[in-house]
Design an enzyme around this catalytic site. Structure first.
Site, PDB file in Angstrom:
ATOM      1  N   LYS A   1      -9.415   1.784  17.636  1.00  0.00           N
ATOM      2  CA  LYS A   1      -9.854   1.589  16.240  1.00  0.00           C
ATOM      3  C   LYS A   1      -9.494   0.184  15.764  1.00  0.00           C
ATOM      4  CE  LYS A   1      -9.540   3.142  11.455  1.00  0.00           C
ATOM      5  NZ  LYS A   1      -8.988   4.044  10.428  1.00  0.00           N
TER       6      LYS A   1
ATOM      7  N   LYS B   1      -2.573   2.923   6.674  1.00  0.00           N
ATOM      8  CA  LYS B   1      -2.911   1.494   6.593  1.00  0.00           C
ATOM      9  C   LYS B   1      -1.754   0.656   7.129  1.00  0.00           C
ATOM     10  CE  LYS B   1      -5.823   1.233   2.425  1.00  0.00           C
ATOM     11  NZ  LYS B   1      -5.880   0.580   1.092  1.00  0.00           N
TER      12      LYS B   1
ATOM     13  N   ARG C   1     -10.362  -3.016   9.070  1.00  0.00           N
ATOM     14  CA  ARG C   1      -8.994  -3.460   8.725  1.00  0.00           C
ATOM     15  C   ARG C   1      -8.414  -4.347   9.818  1.00  0.00           C
ATOM     16  NH1 ARG C   1      -7.588   0.893   7.391  1.00  0.00           N
ATOM     17  NH2 ARG C   1      -8.246   0.623   5.237  1.00  0.00           N
TER      18      ARG C   1
ATOM     19  N   THR D   1       0.855  -1.181   0.000  1.00  0.00           N
ATOM     20  CA  THR D   1       0.000   0.000   0.000  1.00  0.00           C
ATOM     21  C   THR D   1       0.890   1.229   0.000  1.00  0.00           C
ATOM     22  OG1 THR D   1      -1.681   1.252   1.220  1.00  0.00           O
ATOM     23  CG2 THR D   1      -0.140  -0.025   2.550  1.00  0.00           C
TER      24      THR D   1
ATOM     25  N   ASP E   1      -8.068  -3.617  -0.288  1.00  0.00           N
ATOM     26  CA  ASP E   1      -8.849  -2.562  -0.917  1.00  0.00           C
ATOM     27  C   ASP E   1      -9.991  -2.289   0.039  1.00  0.00           C
ATOM     28  OD1 ASP E   1      -9.313  -0.698  -2.972  1.00  0.00           O
ATOM     29  OD2 ASP E   1     -10.950  -1.925  -3.748  1.00  0.00           O
TER      30      ASP E   1
END
Ligand code: ITT
Length: 222
Positions: free
Chosen positions: A197, A12, A203, A7, A70
């Site tokens: 989070k 990320k 994710r 990425t 993605d």
């Protein structure tokens, strides 16, 4: 053992590293590779299709084990938009923070005065693992997984500064985090600490699933 995290989004990488960083593997980013690899065109019409496309492409180009994702935001009142177009929803160029703000503003404008109960949305993250180390050109993914996080989009009046509703609430995270509210926690995603989070996010969920798959099939932790 090394794994390439494919990425160009540093946020990320941080989130993925936080979940699997302690395992005895070295996580490399695209920036750490000796030779620059051009980005592939993400032309699939599903999150999974694009995650597999990216993981295959970078696994082959690097000859490494490769994880790619993605991700994006699906808003029910907008029939699933921005979906796979989340990164480029506003068609704005420029630095990432500027694009993120423009995307959030476009989304809030498109939702208009849609009532709170119809502002439901979810973050989606499809993640794929492809082994580029083999010599027989088998690029079937080792695993493809999906993680989600349910929430709803803030109204303009709920933003800390209604003159800049795209800034939503909170200063952590990236992308649409400041305008995605998680009712169970009574906070936006940008009001969560990185650990909070990761514990509930699309994710974090996807990384934990792909990691347990990698440990089982590739013995990456041994
Ligand atoms: P790479 O393709 O290099 O991985 P990217 O940021 O362009 O980086 P995507 O193509 O997966 O990544 O686009 C995802 C977009 O969806 C991202 O730019 C954000 O706008 C949004 N998004 C995804 N995950 C998010 C998250 O955890 N928090 C906020 N927004 C997110």
């Amino acid at each position: 053992m090394q794994i390439l995290i494919a990425t160009s989004n540093p946020h990320k990488v941080d989130e993925i590293r936080a979940v699997i960083g302690d395992a005895p593997v070295e996580l490399l980013t695209l920036d750490a590779l000796p030779n620059r690899i051009d980005e592939p065109v993400e032309d699939q019409d599903t999150f999974e299709g694009n995650a597999v496309l990216k993981a295959r492409y970078y696994a082959k180009a690097s000859g490494m084990l490769c994880i790619a994702d993605d991700s994006g935001l699906e808003v029910d009142a907008l029939h699933g938009e921005p979906g796979i177009r989340s990164a480029r929803y506003s068609h704005t160029d420029g630095p990432r923070a500027q694009r993120d703000a423009a995307n959030s503003l476009t989304l809030l404008k498109n939702l208009g005065d849609t009532p709170i109960e119809k502002r439901t949305a979810r973050f989606v993250c499809a993640m794929a693992l492809v082994d580029g180390r083999n010599t027989c050109d088998n690029d079937e993914p080792v695993a493809v997984v999906r993680g989600t996080l349910e929430g709803r989009i803030l109204t303009i009046d709920e933003a800390d500064d209604p003159a800049h509703p795209e800034r939503g609430r909170g200063s952590h995270g990236f992308g649409y985090d400041p305008i995605v509210f998680v009712p169970d926690l009574n906070k936006t995603v940008a009001q969560l600490t990185p650990d909070e989070k990761n514990a509930i996010s699309h994710r974090g969920d996807a990384v934990r699933k792909i990691w347990s798959n990698a440990e089982r099939t590739l013995r990456v932790s041994s």
